[in-house]
Design a protein around this motif. Sequence first.
Motif, PDB file in Angstrom:
ATOM      1  N   VAL A 192       0.846  -1.204   0.000  1.00  0.00           N
ATOM      2  CA  VAL A 192       0.000   0.000   0.000  1.00  0.00           C
ATOM      3  C   VAL A 192       0.875   1.245   0.000  1.00  0.00           C
ATOM      4  CG1 VAL A 192      -1.648   1.330   1.364  1.00  0.00           C
ATOM      5  CG2 VAL A 192      -1.933  -1.147   1.118  1.00  0.00           C
ATOM      6  N   ILE A 193       1.890   1.256   0.868  1.00  0.00           N
ATOM      7  CA  ILE A 193       2.781   2.415   0.943  1.00  0.00           C
ATOM      8  C   ILE A 193       3.513   2.603  -0.381  1.00  0.00           C
ATOM      9  CG2 ILE A 193       4.847   3.312   2.090  1.00  0.00           C
ATOM     10  CD1 ILE A 193       3.794   1.878   4.658  1.00  0.00           C
ATOM     11  N   ALA A 194       3.959   1.508  -0.967  1.00  0.00           N
ATOM     12  CA  ALA A 194       4.639   1.594  -2.266  1.00  0.00           C
ATOM     13  C   ALA A 194       3.706   2.169  -3.329  1.00  0.00           C
ATOM     14  CB  ALA A 194       5.145   0.212  -2.684  1.00  0.00           C
ATOM     15  N   ARG A 195       2.458   1.723  -3.335  1.00  0.00           N
ATOM     16  CA  ARG A 195       1.477   2.242  -4.312  1.00  0.00           C
ATOM     17  C   ARG A 195       1.277   3.744  -4.117  1.00  0.00           C
ATOM     18  NH1 ARG A 195      -3.282  -0.039  -6.936  1.00  0.00           N
ATOM     19  NH2 ARG A 195      -2.061  -1.965  -6.888  1.00  0.00           N
ATOM     20  N   LEU A 196       1.139   4.178  -2.868  1.00  0.00           N
ATOM     21  CA  LEU A 196       0.934   5.598  -2.580  1.00  0.00           C
ATOM     22  C   LEU A 196       2.150   6.421  -3.000  1.00  0.00           C
ATOM     23  CD1 LEU A 196      -0.750   5.268   0.939  1.00  0.00           C
ATOM     24  CD2 LEU A 196      -1.866   6.072  -1.151  1.00  0.00           C
ATOM     25  N   GLU A 197       3.341   5.906  -2.702  1.00  0.00           N
ATOM     26  CA  GLU A 197       4.549   6.673  -3.019  1.00  0.00           C
ATOM     27  C   GLU A 197       4.781   6.757  -4.525  1.00  0.00           C
ATOM     28  OE1 GLU A 197       7.678   5.230  -0.450  1.00  0.00           O
ATOM     29  OE2 GLU A 197       6.920   6.523   1.180  1.00  0.00           O
ATOM     30  N   ARG A 198       4.437   5.691  -5.243  1.00  0.00           N
ATOM     31  CA  ARG A 198       4.516   5.763  -6.712  1.00  0.00           C
ATOM     32  C   ARG A 198       3.539   6.794  -7.257  1.00  0.00           C
ATOM     33  NH1 ARG A 198       4.786   0.126  -6.437  1.00  0.00           N
ATOM     34  NH2 ARG A 198       2.603  -0.052  -7.065  1.00  0.00           N
ATOM     35  N   GLY A 199       2.432   6.980  -6.545  1.00  0.00           N
ATOM     36  CA  GLY A 199       1.420   7.939  -6.988  1.00  0.00           C
ATOM     37  C   GLY A 199       1.654   9.364  -6.521  1.00  0.00           C
ATOM     38  N   GLY A 200       2.755   9.597  -5.809  1.00  0.00           N
ATOM     39  CA  GLY A 200       3.089  10.971  -5.437  1.00  0.00           C
ATOM     40  C   GLY A 200       2.806  11.344  -4.003  1.00  0.00           C
ATOM     41  N   ILE A 201       2.572  10.350  -3.130  1.00  0.00           N
ATOM     42  CA  ILE A 201       2.313  10.629  -1.714  1.00  0.00           C
ATOM     43  C   ILE A 201       3.422  10.006  -0.875  1.00  0.00           C
ATOM     44  CG2 ILE A 201       0.740  10.275   0.239  1.00  0.00           C
ATOM     45  CD1 ILE A 201      -1.578  10.217  -1.724  1.00  0.00           C
ATOM     46  N   ASP A 202       4.172  10.842  -0.186  1.00  0.00           N
ATOM     47  CA  ASP A 202       5.204  10.362   0.734  1.00  0.00           C
ATOM     48  C   ASP A 202       4.563  10.069   2.086  1.00  0.00           C
ATOM     49  OD1 ASP A 202       7.306  10.653  -1.136  1.00  0.00           O
ATOM     50  OD2 ASP A 202       7.409  12.808  -0.715  1.00  0.00           O
ATOM     51  N   VAL A 203       4.817   8.878   2.609  1.00  0.00           N
ATOM     52  CA  VAL A 203       4.082   8.382   3.780  1.00  0.00           C
ATOM     53  C   VAL A 203       4.975   8.365   5.018  1.00  0.00           C
ATOM     54  CG1 VAL A 203       2.788   6.438   4.736  1.00  0.00           C
ATOM     55  CG2 VAL A 203       2.634   6.967   2.280  1.00  0.00           C
ATOM     56  N   LYS A 204       4.487   8.996   6.074  1.00  0.00           N
ATOM     57  CA  LYS A 204       5.121   8.941   7.393  1.00  0.00           C
ATOM     58  C   LYS A 204       4.269   8.016   8.259  1.00  0.00           C
ATOM     59  CE  LYS A 204       6.138  13.873   6.818  1.00  0.00           C
ATOM     60  NZ  LYS A 204       7.596  13.945   6.734  1.00  0.00           N
ATOM     61  N   VAL A 205       4.836   6.911   8.745  1.00  0.00           N
ATOM     62  CA  VAL A 205       4.078   5.880   9.449  1.00  0.00           C
ATOM     63  C   VAL A 205       4.237   6.037  10.958  1.00  0.00           C
ATOM     64  CG1 VAL A 205       3.847   3.403   9.857  1.00  0.00           C
ATOM     65  CG2 VAL A 205       4.269   4.259   7.537  1.00  0.00           C
ATOM     66  N   GLU A 206       3.095   5.961  11.669  1.00  0.00           N
ATOM     67  CA  GLU A 206       3.113   5.899  13.132  1.00  0.00           C
ATOM     68  C   GLU A 206       2.154   4.804  13.574  1.00  0.00           C
ATOM     69  OE1 GLU A 206       2.649   9.240  15.617  1.00  0.00           O
ATOM     70  OE2 GLU A 206       4.107  10.483  14.544  1.00  0.00           O
ATOM     71  N   ARG A 207       2.610   3.971  14.519  1.00  0.00           N
ATOM     72  CA  ARG A 207       1.733   2.978  15.148  1.00  0.00           C
ATOM     73  C   ARG A 207       1.369   3.469  16.534  1.00  0.00           C
ATOM     74  NH1 ARG A 207       4.870   0.320  11.614  1.00  0.00           N
ATOM     75  NH2 ARG A 207       3.881  -1.363  10.414  1.00  0.00           N
ATOM     76  N   PHE A 208       0.135   3.203  16.947  1.00  0.00           N
ATOM     77  CA  PHE A 208      -0.300   3.663  18.263  1.00  0.00           C
ATOM     78  C   PHE A 208      -0.901   2.497  19.032  1.00  0.00           C
ATOM     79  CE2 PHE A 208      -3.861   4.118  15.412  1.00  0.00           C
ATOM     80  CZ  PHE A 208      -4.916   3.623  16.144  1.00  0.00           C
ATOM     81  N   HIS A 209      -1.058   2.690  20.330  1.00  0.00           N
ATOM     82  CA  HIS A 209      -1.571   1.600  21.166  1.00  0.00           C
ATOM     83  C   HIS A 209      -2.771   2.016  22.013  1.00  0.00           C
ATOM     84  CE1 HIS A 209       1.696  -1.078  20.030  1.00  0.00           C
ATOM     85  NE2 HIS A 209       2.484  -0.017  20.123  1.00  0.00           N
TER      86      HIS A 209
END
Length: 299
Positions: free
Chosen positions: A26-43
């Motif tokens: 999913v992240i790869a698809r978004l980044e190929r489409g022009g969206i740089d993704v910053k990931v955070e996990r929460f609890h």
Amino acid sequence: MSSARRNALMLINPNARRGSDTLDPVIARLERGGIDVKVERFHTPREVSADIERRHNEVDLVIVCGGDGTINSAAKGIMATGLPMGIMPMGTANDLARTLAIPDDLLAAADIILAGQTRRVDLGEVNGHPFFNVASMGLSADLANSLSREAKRRWGKLGYALAAARVLLKARPFSATIINRSGEVQVKTLQIAVGNGRHYGGGTVVEANAAIDDGHLDLYSLEQDNVFRLLLLLGAFRKGTHGAWEEVRTDKCVEFDIRTKREMPINTDGDLVTTTPAHFVIRPSAVAIFAPGPARPGR
């Protein structure tokens, strides 16, 4: 679609039913489409809106990965910042995604974000707590209280069904006063639900013509104490036609108050967050969500 790159804050709930699924494609698809993704996990849910507000100047959009409870946790942050929200449906019921025609396939959901079309939707609010789908007391609150996180992860919708059967067998009516701008009414009921969206409870329909951008709340009160008769109503609830039955009181308004003789917990989008007395209000066009164009009810 603009050629300028955008930044997205992706918030992942590792405890969601599909929280262990890999999001690398999913992240790869978004980044190929022009969206740089910053990931955070929460609890914990309280982290979600706090993270959105803390990082809103760094990003152009927020992507929430989880179920309805996770998305609910993002509502205050999305409202406060005005950022558009994308949804990765990774929960058990995914009722908001269903309402907005966002598919369970995560790559297809990513394509909806890349397309860039947003839809402004309403938010309900009860005692200051926002909800996208439904806030309710009675049967569904008992169900939320009885269904553990482990059961939802292990059994999915079957877990809901098994827990619902147990709750129904023990169900007892309660007394309540429903107040709106036209007056008040005393009821004895098994459940009162106030809907903002269209779907809840894994695909049940709040009201046949309900939409998440219609500017009002849809209320129903289930005034039936015969469990076997209640089972006959289940098909009507799936279609949203339960208002045609004499045992179901329905109403539409932009504001409701509900009082009960004893304090009762209130379930919003699957989590217990407050109690009666309850004040409900609609917040029209409160947030923007990446979604296909609105479909007519029933489609």
